[in-house]
Design an enzyme around this catalytic site. Structure first.
Site, short mmCIF file in Angstrom:
data_model
loop_
_atom_site.label_atom_id
_atom_site.label_comp_id
_atom_site.label_asym_id
_atom_site.label_seq_id
_atom_site.Cartn_x
_atom_site.Cartn_y
_atom_site.Cartn_z
N GLU A 110 -57.94 60.80 10.67
CA GLU A 110 -57.63 61.33 11.99
C GLU A 110 -58.82 61.01 12.87
OE1 GLU A 110 -57.65 63.98 9.52
OE2 GLU A 110 -55.51 64.15 9.15
N TYR B 294 -61.03 50.88 14.07
CA TYR B 294 -60.05 51.04 12.99
C TYR B 294 -58.89 50.06 13.15
CZ TYR B 294 -62.65 55.35 12.06
OH TYR B 294 -63.63 56.26 11.79
#
Length: 158
Positions: free
Chosen positions: A104, A116
């Protein structure tokens, strides 16, 4: 900076790790949070050639899944490509034992989300009001909540 080493985190690293955590985040993990991480997961520190800790990564693992709980580079070393290199090394360490990695990330943390995504993570959804956050409204800053973006990646064995 590409000259740094990734090694397993130990309890003796916690004072340095906590100092970085408190410097980097408005809502840092507690010492107990890191102690729990040491007991329950895979945890790494990133050291420069002088053996100074410049960042860390904490994972919670269950069967063939790893969840990235905390990836942090000291503010003194941010913007030098360390997070990119560290994430690459961490994924290489995990790929032989885990099939999936989850995380998260704060919706507002665009640099982390971009990193990411570059590593093949997909944005899978939103966890509403997940993180504590400072919210500015009408010129007044109050404590509120921020959404988290859920991300995942399938790992492949090399």
């Amino acid at each position: 900076m590409s000259d740094f080493f990734v090694r397993a985190m130990s309890e003796t690293d916690l004072p340095d790790v906590l100092a970085i955590e408190r410097k980097a985040y408005a809502f840092p993990w507690s010492q107990k949070g890191f102690e729990n991480a040491l007991d329950q997961g895979l945890n790494f520190v990133f050291e420069n050639p002088q053996k100074q800790i410049i960042g860390y990564g904490c994972f919670l693992t269950v069967l063939d899944e790893a969840t990235l709980m905390n990836l942090c580079i000291s503010p003194d070393y941010q913007g030098q490509g360390i997070a990119k290199s560290a994430l690459k090394q961490l994924l290489e360490k995990l790929q032989d034992n885990f099939q999936f990695i989850y995380l998260e990330v704060r919706e507002s943390n665009r640099p982390a989300r971009n990193l990411y995504t570059k590593f093949g993570f997909s944005e899978d959804g939103i966890r509403k009001n997940y993180y504590p956050a400072w919210i500015k409204k009408d010129g007044v800053q109050t404590e509120g909540r921020e959404d988290a973006v859920l991300m995942s990646k399938a790992l492949s064995k090399s």
